[in-house]
Design a protein around this motif. Structure first.
Motif, PDB file in Angstrom:
ATOM      1  N   VAL A 111      37.318  49.350  37.034  1.00 39.37           N
ATOM      2  CA  VAL A 111      37.624  50.252  35.773  1.00 39.37           C
ATOM      3  C   VAL A 111      36.747  49.764  34.569  1.00 39.37           C
ATOM      4  CG1 VAL A 111      39.413  50.333  33.961  1.00 39.37           C
ATOM      5  CG2 VAL A 111      39.920  50.551  36.385  1.00 39.37           C
ATOM      6  N   THR A 112      36.434  48.518  34.482  1.00 40.92           N
ATOM      7  CA  THR A 112      35.781  48.060  33.389  1.00 40.92           C
ATOM      8  C   THR A 112      34.143  48.087  33.258  1.00 40.92           C
ATOM      9  OG1 THR A 112      37.701  46.569  32.858  1.00 40.92           O
ATOM     10  CG2 THR A 112      35.657  46.051  31.508  1.00 40.92           C
ATOM     11  N   ASN A 113      33.627  47.870  34.286  1.00 41.18           N
ATOM     12  CA  ASN A 113      32.157  47.704  34.383  1.00 41.18           C
ATOM     13  C   ASN A 113      31.457  48.642  35.290  1.00 41.18           C
ATOM     14  OD1 ASN A 113      31.920  45.078  33.057  1.00 41.18           O
ATOM     15  ND2 ASN A 113      33.396  44.462  34.689  1.00 41.18           N
ATOM     16  N   PRO A 114      30.277  48.884  35.272  1.00 46.49           N
ATOM     17  CA  PRO A 114      29.462  49.405  36.189  1.00 46.49           C
ATOM     18  C   PRO A 114      29.833  49.130  37.599  1.00 46.49           C
ATOM     19  CG  PRO A 114      28.044  48.718  34.382  1.00 46.49           C
ATOM     20  CD  PRO A 114      29.098  47.831  34.069  1.00 46.49           C
ATOM     21  N   ILE A 115      29.040  49.925  38.525  1.00 46.64           N
ATOM     22  CA  ILE A 115      29.502  49.650  39.953  1.00 46.64           C
ATOM     23  C   ILE A 115      29.114  48.433  40.519  1.00 46.64           C
ATOM     24  CG2 ILE A 115      27.419  50.811  40.673  1.00 46.64           C
ATOM     25  CD1 ILE A 115      29.150  52.239  43.087  1.00 46.64           C
ATOM     26  N   GLU A 116      28.156  47.876  40.121  1.00 45.49           N
ATOM     27  CA  GLU A 116      27.393  46.552  40.904  1.00 45.49           C
ATOM     28  C   GLU A 116      28.407  45.503  41.107  1.00 45.49           C
ATOM     29  OE1 GLU A 116      25.995  48.238  38.290  1.00 45.49           O
ATOM     30  OE2 GLU A 116      24.378  49.248  39.249  1.00 45.49           O
ATOM     31  N   PRO A 117      28.865  45.030  39.973  1.00 46.18           N
ATOM     32  CA  PRO A 117      29.878  43.673  40.193  1.00 46.18           C
ATOM     33  C   PRO A 117      31.018  44.006  41.492  1.00 46.18           C
ATOM     34  CG  PRO A 117      30.233  44.719  37.921  1.00 46.18           C
ATOM     35  CD  PRO A 117      29.135  45.228  38.744  1.00 46.18           C
ATOM     36  N   TYR A 118      31.769  45.228  41.276  1.00 47.35           N
ATOM     37  CA  TYR A 118      32.503  45.606  42.211  1.00 47.35           C
ATOM     38  C   TYR A 118      32.152  45.629  43.602  1.00 47.35           C
ATOM     39  CZ  TYR A 118      35.082  46.531  37.693  1.00 47.35           C
ATOM     40  OH  TYR A 118      35.322  46.406  36.622  1.00 47.35           O
ATOM     41  N   ALA A 119      31.003  46.505  43.693  1.00 40.20           N
ATOM     42  CA  ALA A 119      30.330  46.607  45.080  1.00 40.20           C
ATOM     43  C   ALA A 119      30.051  45.205  45.623  1.00 40.20           C
ATOM     44  CB  ALA A 119      29.063  47.424  44.846  1.00 40.20           C
ATOM     45  N   GLU A 120      29.531  44.387  44.936  1.00 40.66           N
ATOM     46  CA  GLU A 120      29.259  42.837  45.392  1.00 40.66           C
ATOM     47  C   GLU A 120      30.456  42.227  45.829  1.00 40.66           C
ATOM     48  OE1 GLU A 120      28.555  38.948  45.678  1.00 40.66           O
ATOM     49  OE2 GLU A 120      29.983  39.556  44.193  1.00 40.66           O
ATOM     50  N   LEU A 121      31.489  42.477  45.061  1.00 42.29           N
ATOM     51  CA  LEU A 121      32.822  41.645  45.666  1.00 42.29           C
ATOM     52  C   LEU A 121      33.459  42.351  46.811  1.00 42.29           C
ATOM     53  CD1 LEU A 121      35.099  41.022  42.478  1.00 42.29           C
ATOM     54  CD2 LEU A 121      34.145  39.459  44.186  1.00 42.29           C
ATOM     55  N   ILE A 122      33.093  43.608  47.086  1.00 40.35           N
ATOM     56  CA  ILE A 122      33.427  44.156  48.182  1.00 40.35           C
ATOM     57  C   ILE A 122      32.499  43.738  49.214  1.00 40.35           C
ATOM     58  CG2 ILE A 122      33.603  46.703  49.426  1.00 40.35           C
ATOM     59  CD1 ILE A 122      34.622  47.874  46.897  1.00 40.35           C
ATOM     60  N   ARG A 123      31.269  43.759  49.236  1.00 42.83           N
ATOM     61  CA  ARG A 123      30.494  43.208  50.211  1.00 42.83           C
ATOM     62  C   ARG A 123      30.917  41.817  50.569  1.00 42.83           C
ATOM     63  NH1 ARG A 123      26.565  46.100  47.228  1.00 42.83           N
ATOM     64  NH2 ARG A 123      26.149  44.008  46.066  1.00 42.83           N
ATOM     65  N   GLY A 153      44.477  42.644  44.750  1.00 39.62           N
ATOM     66  CA  GLY A 153      43.980  43.522  43.763  1.00 39.62           C
ATOM     67  C   GLY A 153      42.636  42.479  43.135  1.00 39.62           C
ATOM     68  N   SER A 154      41.527  43.100  42.851  1.00 42.02           N
ATOM     69  CA  SER A 154      40.183  42.420  42.956  1.00 42.02           C
ATOM     70  C   SER A 154      39.647  42.980  41.585  1.00 42.02           C
ATOM     71  CB  SER A 154      39.318  42.318  43.970  1.00 42.02           C
ATOM     72  OG  SER A 154      38.027  41.994  43.816  1.00 42.02           O
ATOM     73  N   ALA A 155      39.321  42.058  40.656  1.00 44.24           N
ATOM     74  CA  ALA A 155      38.546  42.832  39.605  1.00 44.24           C
ATOM     75  C   ALA A 155      37.277  41.757  39.311  1.00 44.24           C
ATOM     76  CB  ALA A 155      39.404  42.439  38.005  1.00 44.24           C
ATOM     77  N   THR A 156      37.303  40.482  39.457  1.00 49.64           N
ATOM     78  CA  THR A 156      36.234  39.636  39.173  1.00 49.64           C
ATOM     79  C   THR A 156      36.327  38.546  40.233  1.00 49.64           C
ATOM     80  OG1 THR A 156      37.515  38.472  37.492  1.00 49.64           O
ATOM     81  CG2 THR A 156      36.037  39.968  36.772  1.00 49.64           C
ATOM     82  N   SER A 157      37.257  38.088  40.775  1.00 43.55           N
ATOM     83  CA  SER A 157      37.436  36.987  41.561  1.00 43.55           C
ATOM     84  C   SER A 157      37.176  37.027  43.063  1.00 43.55           C
ATOM     85  CB  SER A 157      38.787  36.362  41.401  1.00 43.55           C
ATOM     86  OG  SER A 157      39.129  35.287  42.347  1.00 43.55           O
ATOM     87  N   ARG A 158      36.270  35.901  43.447  1.00 42.80           N
ATOM     88  CA  ARG A 158      35.768  36.071  44.742  1.00 42.80           C
ATOM     89  C   ARG A 158      37.142  35.292  45.635  1.00 42.80           C
ATOM     90  NH1 ARG A 158      30.039  34.911  47.133  1.00 42.80           N
ATOM     91  NH2 ARG A 158      28.848  36.549  46.064  1.00 42.80           N
ATOM     92  N   ASP A 159      37.611  34.302  44.908  1.00 42.10           N
ATOM     93  CA  ASP A 159      38.842  33.734  45.436  1.00 42.10           C
ATOM     94  C   ASP A 159      39.984  34.844  45.943  1.00 42.10           C
ATOM     95  OD1 ASP A 159      38.162  31.252  45.041  1.00 42.10           O
ATOM     96  OD2 ASP A 159      39.153  31.205  43.002  1.00 42.10           O
ATOM     97  N   SER A 160      40.314  35.876  45.346  1.00 35.65           N
ATOM     98  CA  SER A 160      40.928  37.014  45.873  1.00 35.65           C
ATOM     99  C   SER A 160      40.692  37.748  46.921  1.00 35.65           C
ATOM    100  CB  SER A 160      41.197  38.013  44.597  1.00 35.65           C
ATOM    101  OG  SER A 160      41.883  37.601  43.382  1.00 35.65           O
TER     102      SER A 160
END
Length: 354
Positions: free
Chosen positions: A201-213, A178-185
């Motif tokens: 869930v909490t934020n717009p798409i951008e931070p989640y897209a960045e973590l997936i990249r 599960g990943s919300a904010t952590s690059r470590d995960s």
């Protein structure tokens, strides 16, 4: 694409009527919804793990074991298993047992967890929760795969040729991170060749897209085939109706009640209005075509193959809740399954069916 229903088992008054079900009734509702999810053709049902108000999801293996007894085909997810709080040996024993009771239908999503209560109950702090999660996972995956384990770490007593029983049914189990904010995960997932599930869930798409990249970059860095990376993503709310006007009218009091709850807790909302959430968040509220369009738009950024929807009534009547899930499966899911190919979940093993 594949579709899960997920609940964190919140225990709150109905945002529309103000009525609060008893704890027993709330658990029965969770189990009955899982049975309905299987009946309607959803691919999976997930139960979260939290250890503070307003959640009563402190024991996912127990809840999922009861769901396993009431169902036969739907995959059973944890969402998430907070290995930072748990002894990985005890977690292994619980989930290996559940793996057998469910005939090999278990899928784990792990994460470090959040919330102030965990520091009070388990003496896990923001400073050490990530290291605990990593260490717990590395031991857990060895326990699942090896009949005897010798190991030492920082957060639990060492093991010498330790045996753990029962041995699991699935070899190996698939573990999502599960990943919300952590690059470590996401780095941990990429290192071991595991899939990730973005909270989204909490934020717009951008931070989640960045973590997936970042996950895909680290996946390649560790030498895995880019085509093998697997991503799931959450959604911030769900209600589908024949028209957008009907959906918005019915969902607005639910959303407004959520905003009011945030403000009472002193939590500034990220999306100030339902219209803002519909525009900038992952919330799926509208007509069938609107839901299809939004999921496809997110897929362009995420490349995900699995999404979860809110399992709970969340202010809807039983009839409204069922009708929304039925409409999703009739008019939204078939389009998305066709447009977004997805790899199969693990089948029930031959040993389980013999």
């Amino acid at each position: 694409m594949k579709f899960l229903l997920i609940t964190l088992i919140t225990h709150l008054p109905d945002p529309v009527t103000g009525h609060q079900r008893s704890t027993t009734e709330r658990f029965r509702e969770v189990v009955d919804t899982a049975v309905l999810a299987e009946e309607l053709g959803f691919d999976g049902y997930g139960v979260g793990e939290r250890h503070e108000r307003p959640f009563i999801s402190s024991s996912p293996p127990v809840v999922l074991s009861h769901i396993a007894a009431r169902t036969s085909t739907i995959r059973l997810f944890t969402a998430v298993t907070t290995l930072s709080l748990l002894d990985p040996v005890r977690a292994y024993e619980d989930y290996a047992t559940l793996d057998h009771l469910s005939d090999g239908r278990l899928e784990l999503i792990i994460g470090k967890g959040n919330g102030a209560a965990q520091a009070q109950l388990f003496h896990v702090t923001a400073e050490d929760q990530w290291d605990r999660n990593r260490e717990g996972y590395e031991l857990f995956r060895r326990l699942w795969r090896e009949e005897k384990v010798t190991w030492s770490g920082r957060y639990r007593p060492s093991l010498t040729e330790a045996e753990t029983w029962p041995r699991p049914l699935q070899q190996p189990i698939r573990v999502w991170h599960g990943s919300a904010t952590s690059r470590d995960s996401v780095d941990l997932a990429a290192r071991y060749g595991d899939p990730i599930f973005s909270a989204n869930v909490t934020n717009p798409i951008e931070p989640y897209a960045e973590l997936i990249r970042h996950y895909r970059e680290r996946w390649s860095h560790y030498g895995h085939d880019p085509a093998d990376a697997l991503v799931g993503a959450g959604t911030a709310g769900f209600y589908v109706a024949r028209t957008s006007q009907e959906a918005i009218e019915r969902y607005r009091p639910i959303f407004d009640a959520r905003l009011a709850a945030f403000r009472r807790l002193g939590v500034p909302p990220v999306f100030d209005t339902l219209e803002d959430a519909l525009d900038r968040s992952s919330i799926l509220v509208g007509s069938p075509q609107q839901l299809v369009d939004k999921v496809l738009r997110y897929h362009e950024q995420f490349g995900h193959e699995v999404i979860h929807l809110q399992a709970d009534h969340d202010g809807l009547t039983d009839k409204q809740h069922r009708e929304s899930l039925e409409l999703f499966q009739a008019e939204v899911a078939p389009v998305l399954r066709r447009e977004i190919p997805s790899r199969p979940f693990h089948p029930v093993t031959a040993a389980a069916t013999a």
